[in-house]
Scaffold this active site. Structure first.
Site, PDB file in Angstrom:
ATOM      1  N   HIS A  45      -1.792  83.557  70.594  1.00 21.51           N
ATOM      2  CA  HIS A  45      -2.340  82.983  69.364  1.00 21.51           C
ATOM      3  C   HIS A  45      -2.028  83.897  68.165  1.00 21.51           C
ATOM      4  CE1 HIS A  45      -4.355  79.838  71.528  1.00 21.51           C
ATOM      5  NE2 HIS A  45      -5.079  79.481  70.485  1.00 21.51           N
TER       6      HIS A  45
ATOM      7  N   LYS B 173     -13.239  77.479  78.574  1.00 25.45           N
ATOM      8  CA  LYS B 173     -14.642  77.544  79.013  1.00 25.45           C
ATOM      9  C   LYS B 173     -15.433  78.274  77.944  1.00 25.45           C
ATOM     10  CE  LYS B 173     -14.274  81.796  81.677  1.00 25.45           C
ATOM     11  NZ  LYS B 173     -14.392  82.457  82.953  1.00 25.45           N
TER      12      LYS B 173
END
Length: 175
Positions: A38, A103
């Site tokens: 990222h 998650k």
């Protein structure tokens, strides 16, 4: 709520009808991406360069799969904690990202960007990476190979079991 079979190619249209708590069997193309990837993608964008895959309509799986055992496309491939990607995610959503898989909770900024852009957040079961790998038919490194397990990979999923954790209206099963 009934379980929905969904292909990633239909996410742009289907994201708006998915609801928090709904079970999904996802098939199609997703890209693995974690913190380091990222950061690099953001650096590319800052320089006006093209990311290693088209964010518009994309699905990202926050995972760092282990190497593939002989005869299999991938090793264990469980979700990582999504909140670590939150500093980058609103920008990716504004560039067309439609689905994130991981998650854990998401920040208020991410939820607002999801609402603004009609995106969804799906949760996978943590601790079940070996079982999740059974739903991955193909895996190919597409960027940042030097990051090892955190490289960006294009995965082809078949009936990957997920739950809509936050829908495009901001409704959430996460508390």
């Amino acid at each position: 709520m009934e379980e929905l079979r969904l292909n990633t190619a239909d996410l742009a249209k289907q994201a708006a009808v998915l609801r928090a708590g709904q079970r999904v069997l996802l098939s199609g193309t997703v890209y693995t991406s974690r913190d380091a990837a990222h950061k690099r993608i953001t650096e590319l964008l800052d320089r006006g360069e093209t990311p290693p895959y088209d964010l518009n309509g994309a699905a990202i799986y926050y995972a760092g799969p282990t190497p593939a055992p002989e005869g299999l496309p991938i090793g264990s491939c469980g979700p990582t904690t999504s909140g670590r990607m939150d500093p980058y995610t609103p920008r990716f959503l504004d560039l067309g990202l439609k689905c994130m898989i991981g998650k854990g909770k998401r920040s208020a900024e991410v939820v607002e960007a999801m609402k603004r852009n009609g995106a969804v957040y799906l949760c996978a079961i943590g601790g079940a990476g070996a079982l999740a790998a059974r739903c991955i038919e193909q895996a190919e490194v597409v960027a940042f190979e030097d990051l090892g397990c955190e490289s960006v990979k294009r995965l082809t999923l078949k009936d990957f079991p997920l739950i809509v954790a936050i829908d495009s209206t901001g409704e959430s099963i996460l508390r």
